[in-house]
Design an enzyme around this catalytic site. Structure first.
Site, mmCIF file in Angstrom:
data_model
loop_
_atom_site.group_PDB
_atom_site.id
_atom_site.type_symbol
_atom_site.label_atom_id
_atom_site.label_comp_id
_atom_site.label_asym_id
_atom_site.label_seq_id
_atom_site.Cartn_x
_atom_site.Cartn_y
_atom_site.Cartn_z
ATOM 1 N N THR A 107 -16.001 -9.273 1.690
ATOM 2 C CA THR A 107 -15.525 -9.581 0.341
ATOM 3 C C THR A 107 -16.226 -10.849 -0.128
ATOM 4 O O THR A 107 -16.560 -11.707 0.689
ATOM 5 C CB THR A 107 -14.001 -9.841 0.414
ATOM 6 O OG1 THR A 107 -13.373 -8.594 0.680
ATOM 7 C CG2 THR A 107 -13.444 -10.417 -0.870
ATOM 8 N N ARG A 129 -4.821 2.593 -2.118
ATOM 9 C CA ARG A 129 -4.461 1.277 -1.560
ATOM 10 C C ARG A 129 -5.077 0.140 -2.392
ATOM 11 O O ARG A 129 -6.231 0.171 -2.759
ATOM 12 C CB ARG A 129 -4.971 1.202 -0.124
ATOM 13 C CG ARG A 129 -4.690 -0.129 0.591
ATOM 14 C CD ARG A 129 -5.902 -1.026 0.598
ATOM 15 N NE ARG A 129 -5.687 -2.221 1.420
ATOM 16 C CZ ARG A 129 -6.506 -3.258 1.425
ATOM 17 N NH1 ARG A 129 -7.568 -3.269 0.672
ATOM 18 N NH2 ARG A 129 -6.249 -4.294 2.188
ATOM 19 N N VAL A 130 -4.262 -0.862 -2.688
ATOM 20 C CA VAL A 130 -4.735 -2.057 -3.378
ATOM 21 C C VAL A 130 -4.557 -3.246 -2.429
ATOM 22 O O VAL A 130 -3.499 -3.410 -1.831
ATOM 23 C CB VAL A 130 -3.928 -2.313 -4.671
ATOM 24 C CG1 VAL A 130 -4.447 -3.562 -5.388
ATOM 25 C CG2 VAL A 130 -4.001 -1.106 -5.610
ATOM 26 N N GLY A 131 -5.595 -4.035 -2.290
ATOM 27 C CA GLY A 131 -5.524 -5.208 -1.412
ATOM 28 C C GLY A 131 -5.106 -6.450 -2.175
ATOM 29 O O GLY A 131 -4.591 -6.387 -3.293
ATOM 30 N N ASP A 132 -5.343 -7.578 -1.556
ATOM 31 C CA ASP A 132 -4.896 -8.858 -2.132
ATOM 32 C C ASP A 132 -5.793 -9.376 -3.250
ATOM 33 O O ASP A 132 -5.353 -10.132 -4.115
ATOM 34 C CB ASP A 132 -4.869 -9.934 -1.033
ATOM 35 C CG ASP A 132 -6.251 -10.127 -0.395
ATOM 36 O OD1 ASP A 132 -6.918 -9.112 -0.083
ATOM 37 O OD2 ASP A 132 -6.667 -11.280 -0.232
ATOM 38 N N THR A 136 -10.082 -14.066 1.709
ATOM 39 C CA THR A 136 -10.705 -12.879 2.312
ATOM 40 C C THR A 136 -10.051 -12.589 3.652
ATOM 41 O O THR A 136 -9.722 -13.513 4.400
ATOM 42 C CB THR A 136 -12.221 -13.070 2.499
ATOM 43 O OG1 THR A 136 -12.729 -11.923 3.202
ATOM 44 C CG2 THR A 136 -12.574 -14.333 3.263
ATOM 45 N N GLY A 137 -9.854 -11.310 3.930
ATOM 46 C CA GLY A 137 -9.235 -10.952 5.205
ATOM 47 C C GLY A 137 -8.351 -9.739 5.046
ATOM 48 O O GLY A 137 -8.558 -8.910 4.148
ATOM 49 N N GLY A 155 -5.901 -7.839 3.652
ATOM 50 C CA GLY A 155 -5.237 -7.986 2.360
ATOM 51 C C GLY A 155 -3.722 -7.899 2.389
ATOM 52 O O GLY A 155 -3.025 -8.627 1.680
HETATM 53 N N1 ASP Z 1 -9.072 -8.860 1.435
HETATM 54 C C1 ASP Z 1 -9.815 -7.641 1.229
HETATM 55 C C2 ASP Z 1 -8.833 -6.510 1.108
HETATM 56 O O1 ASP Z 1 -7.889 -6.471 1.879
HETATM 57 C C3 ASP Z 1 -10.776 -7.348 2.323
HETATM 58 C C4 ASP Z 1 -11.605 -8.515 2.801
HETATM 59 O O2 ASP Z 1 -11.450 -9.616 2.353
HETATM 60 O O3 ASP Z 1 -12.449 -8.303 3.693
HETATM 61 O O4 ASP Z 1 -9.043 -5.644 0.306
#
Ligand code: ASP
Length: 331
Positions: free
Chosen positions: A200, A228-231, A251-252, A254
């Site tokens: 990300t 699916r929706v992430g953060d 990032t990580g 979500g």
């Molecule tokens: N945070 C992002 C998500 O969960 C993925 C990422 O940051 O690698 O969609």
């Protein structure tokens, strides 16, 4: 000028502390402008192919230099974070735009968000499949609509109305990401469910006028399913900015960042507990999240920069008007 204002503020505050009570020494060295970027956090192989590592470092350096240059010339933080993220979206190395990961069904569904710390204006999009630069669409949502968050088909219609560059979904095809999905699908045959994350992109900046902004863009997680929706597009989870505290881009994993409202939590700890940016970022990534969840970049109102992660690595860079300029992947 900023330094002078800061000294005046300290003297003013010390006037409220009564005779004999000395204010604690505050070691802050305000800068005129500052910027931080990330290209994702996770289990980044330390034995990475040297050519690939070189390519990542160069991409980060180029993006950082580009953003630093814009800030030096007096660009607004909002323009800078959008422009830098656009650039990273166009780079296949990162999991955003051109380099986005694949969903379980083999599609690329993109999320992005932008926030203006001066007004707390914000815009987000999720599940976009044909917009070349989702971060610009997020900015259009903020500036040209009365709303803050658009999903899928509606977001695409809005992009068309705004005259944004559209591409065929095939534009986002990337062999490396496709192979990752196949690997995850193979592993999944043995397990209930499996998702992977990486790459990300995000940018946070403080401009010469003291305004903060944050922008984040992603393809989400490899093998994500069912809308699916992430953060990233969830304001307060993966993206947040407030001139009074900080601009934050995460990032990580979500789901963990949404559960713990990570980005706005950093700002709230600063606002309500008087913590520094470094303390707030450390507390959230170190104490609230679990090891391996991810990381964040942040710039504070005074130009302090935090690059905090609890994963093996995070593609990242930081620079400011004092001459600081650094790019790193691991510790
Ligand atoms: N945070 C992002 C998500 O969960 C993925 C990422 O940051 O690698 O969609």
């Amino acid at each position: 000028m900023k330094r002078l204002m800061f000294v005046v503020l300290c003297l003013f505050l010390s006037g409220f502390m009564g005779c004999g009570e000395q204010p604690e020494e505050v070691v802050v060295d305000p800068v005129d402008f500052a910027i931080a970027i990330h290209g994702g956090a996770g289990t980044i192989d330390r034995e990475m192919d040297p050519e690939l590592e070189k390519a990542y470092r160069k991409a980060l350096e180029d993006a950082l230099r580009f953003g630093h240059g814009l800030l030096e010339q007096g660009a607004t933080s909002l323009d800078v974070v959008e422009q830098v993220v656009r650039r990273l979206e166009d780079d296949e190395l990162f999991n955003a735009g051109k380099g986005a990961v694949f969903t379980h069904e083999g599609r690329n569904e993109l999320d992005a968000a932008i926030m203006d710390g001066a007004t707390r204006g914000c815009g987000s999009v999720t599940g976009v499949t044909t917009v070349k630069n989702p971060i610009t669409l997020a900015r259009a949502v903020m500036e040209a609509s009365p709303h803050v968050f658009f999903t899928g088909a509606g977001a695409e219609v809005f992009a068309e109305k705004m005259g944004l560059e559209k591409v065929e979904p095939e534009y986002f095809f990337n062999q490396r990401r496709w192979d990752s999905l196949q690997k995850v699908l193979e592993r999944e045959a043995d397990r209930e469910s499996d998702t992977e994350k990486h790459g990300t992109v995000g940018c946070v900046a403080l401009d010469r006028n003291g305004h903060l902004a944050a922008a984040t863009s992603t393809g989400g997680m490899t093998n994500k399913r069912f809308g699916r929706v992430g953060d990233v597009p969830v304001i307060g989870a993966g993206t947040y900015a407030d001139d009074a505290t900080a601009a934050i881009s995460c990032t990580g994993h979500g789901e963990q960042f949404i559960r713990n409202t990570v980005a706005s939590r950093v700002s709230a700890i600063m606002e309500y507990q008087g913590a520094t940016l470094a303390e707030a970022a450390q507390r959230v990534i170190g104490d609230v999240l679990q090891p391996g969840d991810g990381g964040l970049i942040a710039v504070g109102w005074d130009g302090a920069i935090a690059l905090q992660f609890n994963t093996e690595g995070m593609y990242r860079g930081a620079a400011d008007s004092s001459g600081r300029f650094e790019v790193a992947i691991w510790d």
